[in-house]
Design a protein around this motif. Structure first.
Motif, PDB file in Angstrom:
ATOM      1  N   THR A 231     -11.224  -0.322 -18.466  1.00 34.28           N
ATOM      2  CA  THR A 231     -10.546  -0.104 -17.189  1.00 34.28           C
ATOM      3  C   THR A 231     -10.487  -1.383 -16.357  1.00 34.28           C
ATOM      4  O   THR A 231      -9.787  -1.415 -15.338  1.00 34.28           O
ATOM      5  CB  THR A 231     -11.273   0.985 -16.384  1.00 34.28           C
ATOM      6  N   ARG A 232     -11.190  -2.433 -16.788  1.00 30.34           N
ATOM      7  CA  ARG A 232     -11.198  -3.685 -16.034  1.00 30.34           C
ATOM      8  C   ARG A 232     -10.484  -4.830 -16.743  1.00 30.34           C
ATOM      9  O   ARG A 232      -9.735  -5.580 -16.121  1.00 30.34           O
ATOM     10  CB  ARG A 232     -12.642  -4.103 -15.709  1.00 30.34           C
ATOM     11  N   GLN A 233     -10.719  -4.988 -18.061  1.00 30.58           N
ATOM     12  CA  GLN A 233     -10.191  -6.179 -18.720  1.00 30.58           C
ATOM     13  C   GLN A 233      -9.920  -5.942 -20.198  1.00 30.58           C
ATOM     14  O   GLN A 233     -10.424  -5.000 -20.804  1.00 30.58           O
ATOM     15  CB  GLN A 233     -11.159  -7.352 -18.545  1.00 30.58           C
ATOM     16  N   LEU A 234      -9.101  -6.837 -20.728  1.00 26.95           N
ATOM     17  CA  LEU A 234      -8.866  -6.926 -22.163  1.00 26.95           C
ATOM     18  C   LEU A 234      -9.689  -8.096 -22.684  1.00 26.95           C
ATOM     19  O   LEU A 234      -9.611  -9.202 -22.158  1.00 26.95           O
ATOM     20  CB  LEU A 234      -7.380  -7.168 -22.436  1.00 26.95           C
ATOM     21  N   ARG A 235     -10.516  -7.817 -23.714  1.00 29.44           N
ATOM     22  CA  ARG A 235     -11.318  -8.868 -24.342  1.00 29.44           C
ATOM     23  C   ARG A 235     -11.097  -8.848 -25.840  1.00 29.44           C
ATOM     24  O   ARG A 235     -10.851  -7.783 -26.417  1.00 29.44           O
ATOM     25  CB  ARG A 235     -12.807  -8.680 -24.025  1.00 29.44           C
ATOM     26  N   GLN A 236     -11.220 -10.006 -26.473  1.00 27.82           N
ATOM     27  CA  GLN A 236     -11.022 -10.121 -27.915  1.00 27.82           C
ATOM     28  C   GLN A 236     -12.332 -10.494 -28.598  1.00 27.82           C
ATOM     29  O   GLN A 236     -13.047 -11.394 -28.153  1.00 27.82           O
ATOM     30  CB  GLN A 236      -9.956 -11.170 -28.237  1.00 27.82           C
ATOM     31  N   TYR A 237     -12.625  -9.784 -29.715  1.00 25.82           N
ATOM     32  CA  TYR A 237     -13.837 -10.016 -30.494  1.00 25.82           C
ATOM     33  C   TYR A 237     -13.466 -10.138 -31.970  1.00 25.82           C
ATOM     34  O   TYR A 237     -12.471  -9.539 -32.420  1.00 25.82           O
ATOM     35  CB  TYR A 237     -14.824  -8.852 -30.335  1.00 25.82           C
ATOM     36  N   ASP A 238     -14.298 -10.847 -32.735  1.00 20.45           N
ATOM     37  CA  ASP A 238     -14.131 -10.834 -34.182  1.00 20.45           C
ATOM     38  C   ASP A 238     -14.979  -9.712 -34.773  1.00 20.45           C
ATOM     39  O   ASP A 238     -15.618  -8.946 -34.033  1.00 20.45           O
ATOM     40  CB  ASP A 238     -14.456 -12.194 -34.807  1.00 20.45           C
ATOM     41  N   TYR A 239     -15.012  -9.591 -36.089  1.00 23.91           N
ATOM     42  CA  TYR A 239     -15.691  -8.453 -36.709  1.00 23.91           C
ATOM     43  C   TYR A 239     -17.203  -8.506 -36.540  1.00 23.91           C
ATOM     44  O   TYR A 239     -17.904  -7.517 -36.752  1.00 23.91           O
ATOM     45  CB  TYR A 239     -15.326  -8.358 -38.193  1.00 23.91           C
ATOM     46  N   ARG A 240     -17.739  -9.659 -36.120  1.00 24.23           N
ATOM     47  CA  ARG A 240     -19.177  -9.769 -35.854  1.00 24.23           C
ATOM     48  C   ARG A 240     -19.524  -9.420 -34.410  1.00 24.23           C
ATOM     49  O   ARG A 240     -20.689  -9.408 -34.032  1.00 24.23           O
ATOM     50  CB  ARG A 240     -19.660 -11.195 -36.142  1.00 24.23           C
ATOM     51  N   GLY A 241     -18.508  -9.176 -33.591  1.00 22.16           N
ATOM     52  CA  GLY A 241     -18.756  -8.902 -32.181  1.00 22.16           C
ATOM     53  C   GLY A 241     -18.833 -10.157 -31.337  1.00 22.16           C
ATOM     54  O   GLY A 241     -19.294 -10.119 -30.194  1.00 22.16           O
ATOM     55  N   THR A 242     -18.365 -11.291 -31.879  1.00 17.01           N
ATOM     56  CA  THR A 242     -18.352 -12.544 -31.123  1.00 17.01           C
ATOM     57  C   THR A 242     -17.084 -12.595 -30.280  1.00 17.01           C
ATOM     58  O   THR A 242     -15.967 -12.447 -30.800  1.00 17.01           O
ATOM     59  CB  THR A 242     -18.387 -13.757 -32.071  1.00 17.01           C
ATOM     60  N   ILE A 243     -17.243 -12.820 -28.987  1.00 17.32           N
ATOM     61  CA  ILE A 243     -16.101 -12.806 -28.074  1.00 17.32           C
ATOM     62  C   ILE A 243     -15.319 -14.107 -28.152  1.00 17.32           C
ATOM     63  O   ILE A 243     -15.890 -15.190 -28.355  1.00 17.32           O
ATOM     64  CB  ILE A 243     -16.569 -12.536 -26.622  1.00 17.32           C
ATOM     65  N   ASP A 244     -13.998 -14.004 -28.028  1.00 14.00           N
ATOM     66  CA  ASP A 244     -13.129 -15.169 -27.909  1.00 14.00           C
ATOM     67  C   ASP A 244     -13.045 -15.531 -26.431  1.00 14.00           C
ATOM     68  O   ASP A 244     -12.497 -14.769 -25.635  1.00 14.00           O
ATOM     69  CB  ASP A 244     -11.741 -14.830 -28.454  1.00 14.00           C
ATOM     70  N   PRO A 245     -13.584 -16.698 -26.029  1.00 12.69           N
ATOM     71  CA  PRO A 245     -13.599 -17.043 -24.597  1.00 12.69           C
ATOM     72  C   PRO A 245     -12.212 -17.216 -24.003  1.00 12.69           C
ATOM     73  O   PRO A 245     -12.040 -17.159 -22.777  1.00 12.69           O
ATOM     74  CB  PRO A 245     -14.388 -18.358 -24.560  1.00 12.69           C
TER      75      PRO A 245
END
Length: 370
Positions: A231-245
Motif C-alpha cells: 500500500t506504500r511502495q513498489l520494491r524489486q527483489y531477486d529470488y534470494r530476497g535481495t532488494i534492488d536499491p
C-alpha cells in the motif's frame, strides 16, 4: 533491345518486391505485431450472474453456482461442468483449476477432467496453481502447513517451520515454475510485520525478507525480479530476497488494478485508492513500466481498467475507452447494441483472447474488445 529487356526485368522485380513487402506488413498487422486490431467490438450476455465467482480461465470463463463449477466459451456456450460440492472455492491458471471445500481438494484440467481428487487430513485454506506445481495451504489459520503437489496431485514438498505463529497471506510461483514465494504475517508481534519467503521446490528456502507493516497485496515476476507491491511502495527483489536499491517507487494512494509482462518488463496499471474505495468510479490511471511512469486522465468516470495487447482499456457505463501506451488521448468506442439498455457497473476480468467480462448489476457480458 537487351537494355529494354533488362529495364523491364528490373521493373518487374521491383513490383514483385513491393507486393511481397506489402503482404508481409499485412500479415504482421493481422498478427497484432504493431499493437493494432481490426476486430469489431461485440458482446454476449452470459447465463451466470456477477455473484457467482465469474473468473477468466485462459480463453474460457468459469463460474460456480454453489454446487457445480461450470466452464463457458467466450460466446457463452457451456463446455463442461464439474460438481465440487457446497461452500467450495477455486483458483486457476490458464490450463488447470484447483478447487477445494473443507478438506476435499480437486485438480481439474481445461477439458473438465479430474487429474486429482482426495480428502486431506486437514482443512484447505486456499491453493494456487503454477505451471508445474500447485501450492496448497492447509491447517488452522495460525501456523499452517504449505504442501506442494505436482499437477497429478503427488506430494513433492512440505513446509511448516517458516510459518509457525504466522498467518499465510498468499503464495505464487515464479521463474520456470520451480520457485515460489509466500507472504505471511506474525500475529504475536508488537506491530504487524509481513514476511516474504522464497523457495526452490523440494530443495531449500532461498530467502527471507521483512516487508514491514504496510500490507503487501501484489507480487509480479518479470525480468528475473519480484515486483513486490504494498500500500506504500513498489520494491524489486531477486529470488534470494535481495532488494534492488534502484527499483523502489512510491505508490502510496494508488492501487494495482492489472498487470502484464512484456519482454521481461512488467506493465503495472494503478488507479487511485480513494476512488476505488469510495464509489468505484475511476477518473485517473497510472502506468509503471520500466523507467516509464505515466499518468492518464480518463474522459469520463469508469468502473474498471485493464491492459491487453499493450493497450489500456477503461470501462464506463456505456462506453469503452482505449489508448496505446504512448498515446496522448483515449479513443471512445460505444458498447455494442447487444448490450441493450444495460449500464455497465463492474469489471470482472479479461480472457486471454481479449474478451472483457463486464457486469451490469447482476448481469454479465463477455465483450470482445477492438
Amino acid at each position: 533491345m537487351q537494355i529494354s529487356q533488362s529495364m523491364d526485368q528490373k521493373k518487374r522485380l521491383m513490383i514483385a518486391g513491393a507486393v511481397l513487402a506489402l503482404l508481409v506488413l499485412l500479415v504482421l498487422a493481422l498478427l497484432g505485431v504493431f499493437g493494432g486490431s481490426n476486430r469489431q467490438m461485440s458482446a454476449v450476455k452470459l447465463r451466470c450472474t456477477a455473484t457467482q465467482d465469474v473468473t477468466p480461465f485462459g480463453d474460457s470463463i468459469l463460474y460456480y453456482d454453489g454446487m457445480t463449477l461450470f466452464c463457458l466459451d467466450a460466446r457463452g456456450n457451456e463446455k463442461w461442468s464439474y460438481a465440487v460440492g457446497n461452500s467450495a472455492s477455486f483458483s486457476c491458471s490458464d490450463t488447470l483449476i484447483a478447487a477445494w471445500s473443507g478438506s476435499q481438494l480437486h485438480f481439474i484440467d481445461r477439458n473438465g477432467h479430474s487429474t486429482y481428487h482426495d480428502i486431506l487430513t486437514d482443512t484447505v485454506q486456499f491453493a494456487r496453481v503454477g505451471s508445474k506445481y500447485v501450492a496448497v495451504v492447509v491447517g488452522n489459520d495460525v501456523s499452517p502447513s504449505l504442501q506442494i503437489k505436482d499437477l497429478q496431485g503427488t506430494s513433492v514438498d512440505n513446509e511448516t517451520s517458516k510459518f509457525e505463529d504466522m498467518i499465510m497471506l498468499d503464495v505464487g510461483f515464479f521463474g520456470d515454475g520451480e520457485y515460489l514465494w509466500t507472504t505471511s504475517v506474525d500475529i504475536y508481534g508488537t506491530a504487524p510485520d509481513v514476511t516474504m519467503n522464497t523457495f526452490l521446490v523440494n530443495m531449500r528456502n532461498t530467502g527471507t525478507v521483512s516487508l514491514g507493516e504496510n500490507l503487501t497485496y501484489g507480487i509480479v515476476y518479470a525480468g528475473n525480479k519480484l515486483n513486490v507491491i504494498s500500500t506504500r511502495q513498489l520494491r524489486q527483489y531477486d529470488y534470494r530476497g535481495t532488494i534492488d536499491p534502484n527499483g523502489t517507487v512510491l505508490v502510496y494512494g494508488w492501487q494495482l488494478t492489472d498487470h502484464q509482462v512484456n519482454g521481461g518488463t512488467p506493465m503495472l496499471l494503478f488507479a487511485p485508492t480513494k476512488q476505488l474505495d469510495e464509489n468505484g468510479s475511476i477518473n485517473e490511471l497510472r502506468l509503471l513500466s520500466g523507467k516509464t511512469d505515466r499518468r492518464f486522465t480518463l474522459p469520463n468516470s469508469c468502473v474498471g481498467a485493464a491492459l491487453y495487447n499493450r493497450r489500456i482499456y477503461a470501462f464506463a457505463h456505456d462506453m469503452v475507452y482505449r489508448a496505446d501506451m504512448n498515446a496522448q488521448r483515449f479513443t471512445a468506442v460505444a458498447l455494442p447494441a447487444s448490450v441493450g439498455n444495460a449500464m455497465i457497473t463492474g469489471y470482472l476480468g479479461m480472457l486471454k483472447n481479449g474478451v472483457a467480462l463486464l457486469s451490469s448489476d447482476y448481469e454479465v457480458f463477455a465483450v470482445a474488445l477492438p
